[in-house]
Design an enzyme around this catalytic site. Sequence first.
Site, PDB file in Angstrom:
ATOM      1  N   CYS A   1     -10.118 -24.312  15.843  1.00 51.27           N
ATOM      2  CA  CYS A   1      -8.748 -24.105  15.365  1.00 51.27           C
ATOM      3  C   CYS A   1      -7.753 -24.696  16.367  1.00 51.27           C
ATOM      4  CB  CYS A   1      -8.493 -22.628  15.082  1.00 51.27           C
ATOM      5  SG  CYS A   1      -7.912 -21.676  16.506  1.00 51.27           S
TER       6      CYS A   1
ATOM      7  N   ASP B   1       0.867  -1.168   0.000  1.00 44.90           N
ATOM      8  CA  ASP B   1       0.000   0.000   0.000  1.00 44.90           C
ATOM      9  C   ASP B   1       0.910   1.226   0.000  1.00 44.90           C
ATOM     10  OD1 ASP B   1      -2.183   1.637   0.040  1.00 44.90           O
ATOM     11  OD2 ASP B   1      -3.056   0.853   1.889  1.00 44.90           O
TER      12      ASP B   1
END
Length: 638
Positions: free
Chosen positions: A275, A88
Site C-alpha cells: 500500500c 447503528d
Amino acid sequence: MFDIRERDGLARIGHFKTAHGTVETPTLLPVINPNIMTITPAEMREAFGIRMLITNSYIIWKSADLRDRALNEGVHSLINFDGAIMTDSGTFQSYVYGSEGVKPQEIVEFQRDIGVDVGTILDVFSLPDDSHEKVRDDMLVTIERAKESTKIKGDMMLAGTIQGSVFPDLRRECAEKMSSMNLDFHPVGGVVPLMESYRYADLVDAVMNSKMGLDPSRPTHLFGAGHPMIFPMAALMGMDFFDSSSYVKYARDGRLMFRDGTKHLKDLKEMPCTCPICSKYTPEELGAMPEEDRVKAIAMHNLYVSFAELRRVKQAIREGSLWELVEGRARSHPALLDALRHLERYREYMEKYEPASRPGSVFYTGRETLNRPLFYRYASRLNERYSPPVESMILMNARRKPYFTDSAVQAAVYEGKHPIIMSMFGPVPYELDEMYPIAQSVGPEEFDEFERDWQKKLLDEFLAASGINLEGKAGPKASEDYLDRIRLSAILDMQFGGGASGILKGKLEVVRSKNTGKIRNVILDGKHILSMRAGDGMFTLKMEGGRLLHSALTRPKMRVVVNADSAEYNIQGFNVFPRFVVSADPELRPGDECLVVTEKDELVATGRLAMPVRDIPYFKSGIAVRVREGVKGKSEGN
Ligand code: GUN
Ligand code: ZN
C-alpha cells in the site's frame, strides 16, 4: 433496490440503490465516529472510492450539540458526506458500556428524522455464553422491536438485525420472522465476541443459519466484521456488507491488519505490504512519527488492505473461484481453517447454489477441497444418476486428460474393456472424461494417505451402488457407434438425471469438430436434438431435444412451471421473470438447461436457469430462465 449482478454459490455481487447513490457489494462500510474523525469521509472517498459508510445514531443522539445539528441540517451535512449513510442504533454501546436508556422507537424515529439512508433497529445483543432460554427471550424482544419499528420507518430503509447467538434454531427462527416483515437489510448481529475470540466454527453456524432463514433478495451484513481475514469466508456464506471501526481502533494500538492476520508495529522489521503507506515508510519511520500522524497512517494502511481484499473477493466471484480463494486463505490461519472445515456441515445446502458449471479450471488445493459442494455433487450424481452400460470395468490410471486421449485407456477401450479412472473426484467411468468438472480440473499428481482412503471409499460406494465388478472382462470389440452412444448416454444421465439417456432410440448421427474431433452436434432420426459445449462438455438443448426430454421425463423433472401470462411470451422466445414462476424442479441448479412449461405441463420453451431455485420466489427483478428457444420462435439476443 438490491440487484444481483453476479453469483458464485451463495456469494454475490450486488447493486444496492439508495437515495444517495448506488453501492456495489460486497463492500466494507467504514465506521465514522462523528466526534473523532481520524480519517474524514471525504478522504475515504478520495483514497478508496467509498460510496457508503456507517456511523452511530446513538452517539449523535446522546450529544445535545450533535443531535441539534443533525436534526437541523441532516446527517449527511453533519459528517460532510454525500454518499449513502447507514447508522447503528446503540445496541452495541449498551452491550459494551451498559445501557443508557434510549427507547427502541425513539432511536428509529431519530434516525429517520436526521435523513439516514439505512437505519437500524435497537436489537438486543445476546452473549455467546447465554443460555438458549435467555437468548430466545432476547431474540423475541428483538423481533417485537423490529415489528414496531417498521411502522415508523417512513422513507428510511430499515435494518433488522438477526440475533440468536450460537444457536442454529434461534438464528433460523429469527431470520425467518424478520424476512416476513417490511425490512430492507439484514445484519447478522452478536458475532463480535465470536470473532474476537477466534471462535470461527461458531461464527459459521451463526452466519449460515441466519442466511438459510433469510429472504435471499435482501442484502446481508456481518455486523462488526472489519478484519480482511474474514472477508472471503463471509462472502462465500452470502454476506454482502461488512463494517467495523477496527481499522482505527487497531491503529490506536499500533496494530496493522493483513489479509492473513494482525501484526504489531513494534514486531515489524519489514513492511510486508504494497500500500502507499507501507511503500513510503519503514516500520522504524512509522514508529518515530508523532502519535496522531502514526495512527492515521496505520488506519489508512488498514483500509488499503481491507479494500484490496474486497477487490480480490469480487474478482473471485466474477470468475467463479471464491472457493479456491477461501481455501488459500484458510492456510494462513488455523481459525480460518476451522471455519472452512466446519462449513462442510452445510455442503448439501451450498450445493443447491453451486452452478451447473463455470468457466475456468477447478483447482484442488488440499483435502478440504474434497468437501466442496462440487465434489459432493459429482459423487452423489455418479451413484444416483449414472447407469453403467456394462457389468465389468477395469480400474486404470490415466496420465492425460481427457482420459480417452491416454493411449493405454484408448487401447483398453478398443479391446472391448471399460476403463474407470481414479481421480480426485473419485472413480470416473472414462466416457465422462470431457464433462465438467472432470476435464476442467487441476489436481496434484500425488495424494496422501487420507486422500487415497477417501477416493477408495468413493470407489467402494460406487461399486456397491452400481453392482459393477472390477474384473475387467472384455466385451465384443467396440464399434464407433457404440462408443458414441455410451458417451452420450452417460452425459445425458449425469446432466439431466431420470434416465434421460432413454431418448437416444433411433438413428444416431454425431457431428464432430474438424479441429478437435470432439462431439459438437447430436442428430437423432435426422433432427438436431443437442449440441455439446466445448467449454464444459455438457449439452445445450435444441427444441427437438427439449421435446424428447419433456416426454421421457416425468414431472417435475427439468421443469420450470410458469403462469399463463408468462407462457404467452416465453413461447415466442422471451426470458422468464421470477415473479411468473409457479414452481421449479428442486434438482435444477443455476446454469442448468431446463424446460419451461405451463401449469398443464405444456412445453413452451427451452432455456437455462439463471438463479438458484430457492431464490426464485423472493426476487422481483432479474431473470429466472434465459430462454434459448420458444416453441413459436427465438427472441433477439437469445
Ligand atoms: N455492532 C456489532 N454487533 C452488533 C449487533 O449485534 N447489533 C447492533 N445493532 N450493532 C452491532
Ligand atoms: Zn500497507
